[in-house]
Motif scaffolding. Structure first.
Motif, short mmCIF file in Angstrom:
data_model
loop_
_atom_site.label_atom_id
_atom_site.label_comp_id
_atom_site.label_asym_id
_atom_site.label_seq_id
_atom_site.Cartn_x
_atom_site.Cartn_y
_atom_site.Cartn_z
N GLU A 41 -17.27 10.14 8.35
CA GLU A 41 -16.65 9.20 7.44
C GLU A 41 -15.30 8.75 7.99
O GLU A 41 -14.49 9.57 8.44
CB GLU A 41 -16.48 9.85 6.07
N ALA A 42 -15.06 7.46 7.94
CA ALA A 42 -13.78 6.90 8.39
C ALA A 42 -12.67 7.34 7.44
O ALA A 42 -12.92 7.69 6.29
CB ALA A 42 -13.87 5.38 8.43
N ASN A 43 -11.45 7.32 7.92
CA ASN A 43 -10.31 7.73 7.12
C ASN A 43 -9.85 6.57 6.22
O ASN A 43 -8.77 6.02 6.40
CB ASN A 43 -9.17 8.22 8.02
N ILE A 44 -10.73 6.21 5.28
CA ILE A 44 -10.47 5.15 4.32
C ILE A 44 -10.51 5.78 2.93
O ILE A 44 -11.55 6.26 2.49
CB ILE A 44 -11.54 4.04 4.41
N LEU A 45 -9.37 5.79 2.26
CA LEU A 45 -9.29 6.42 0.94
C LEU A 45 -10.22 5.76 -0.07
O LEU A 45 -10.36 4.53 -0.07
CB LEU A 45 -7.86 6.33 0.40
N PRO A 46 -10.79 6.56 -0.98
CA PRO A 46 -11.53 5.97 -2.10
C PRO A 46 -10.56 5.13 -2.94
O PRO A 46 -9.38 5.46 -3.07
CB PRO A 46 -12.02 7.19 -2.90
N ASP A 47 -11.05 4.03 -3.50
CA ASP A 47 -10.21 3.10 -4.25
C ASP A 47 -9.37 3.77 -5.33
O ASP A 47 -8.21 3.42 -5.55
CB ASP A 47 -11.06 2.00 -4.90
N GLU A 48 -9.94 4.76 -6.01
CA GLU A 48 -9.23 5.41 -7.12
C GLU A 48 -8.01 6.22 -6.68
O GLU A 48 -7.22 6.66 -7.50
CB GLU A 48 -10.17 6.26 -7.97
N TYR A 49 -7.84 6.42 -5.37
CA TYR A 49 -6.70 7.20 -4.87
C TYR A 49 -5.73 6.38 -4.02
O TYR A 49 -4.81 6.93 -3.41
CB TYR A 49 -7.21 8.40 -4.04
N LEU A 50 -5.88 5.07 -4.01
CA LEU A 50 -5.03 4.23 -3.18
C LEU A 50 -3.55 4.31 -3.56
O LEU A 50 -2.68 4.14 -2.71
CB LEU A 50 -5.50 2.77 -3.22
N CYS A 51 -3.25 4.58 -4.81
CA CYS A 51 -1.85 4.65 -5.27
C CYS A 51 -1.28 6.06 -5.19
O CYS A 51 -0.14 6.30 -5.59
CB CYS A 51 -1.74 4.13 -6.70
N GLU A 52 -2.04 7.00 -4.70
CA GLU A 52 -1.61 8.41 -4.61
C GLU A 52 -1.15 8.72 -3.18
O GLU A 52 -1.58 8.08 -2.23
CB GLU A 52 -2.77 9.35 -4.96
#
Length: 128
Positions: A41-52
């Protein structure tokens, strides 16, 4: 003979396009009767954690998934899912993937194909 880089390039025409949005194919191996594709898996955060404030913490254990045969050879996907540490809460999180059909070791698309073709999955026996 095909070099590993060429194998990876060719694999992009075989695997579903969506896979390459979130996964990196980093190795392809071929034996006399099997193909093994290694994805992480690429190091792309899940959308729900973008502000964390998140930090990558490596990968979960590898999952091996059987997919459609290729050129009369079994095809196995070796998938490593990423995990992240939420620095604020201390919670370790991962993206929720549903890669395997329930009760099998097959991808969902391959499991659907087998059910349609023969009426059952080899791992589970005939469907009622």
């Amino acid at each position: 003979m095909v070099t590993p880089v060429q194998s990876i390039d060719l694999a992009q025409y075989i695997l579903p396009e969506e896979i390459f949005k979130y996964f990196v194919l980093y190795k392809v191996e071929e034996t006399s009767n099997e193909f093994h594709f290694y994805l992480e898996e690429a190091n792309i955060l899940p959308d729900e954690y973008l502000c964390e404030a998140m930090e990558s913490k490596g990968f979960h254990s590898e999952q091996v998934i059987k997919d459609f045969p290729l050129r009369d050879k079994s095809l196995y996907l070796h998938v490593r899912r990423r995990r992240w540490l939420n620095k604020r809460t201390g919670e370790v999180v991962s993206r929720d993937w549903h890669l395997v059909a329930k009760g099998t070791h097959y991808t969902k698309s391959f499991a659907s194909f087998l059910k349609e073709l023969v009426g059952y999955l080899p791992d589970s026996g005939p469907l009622a």
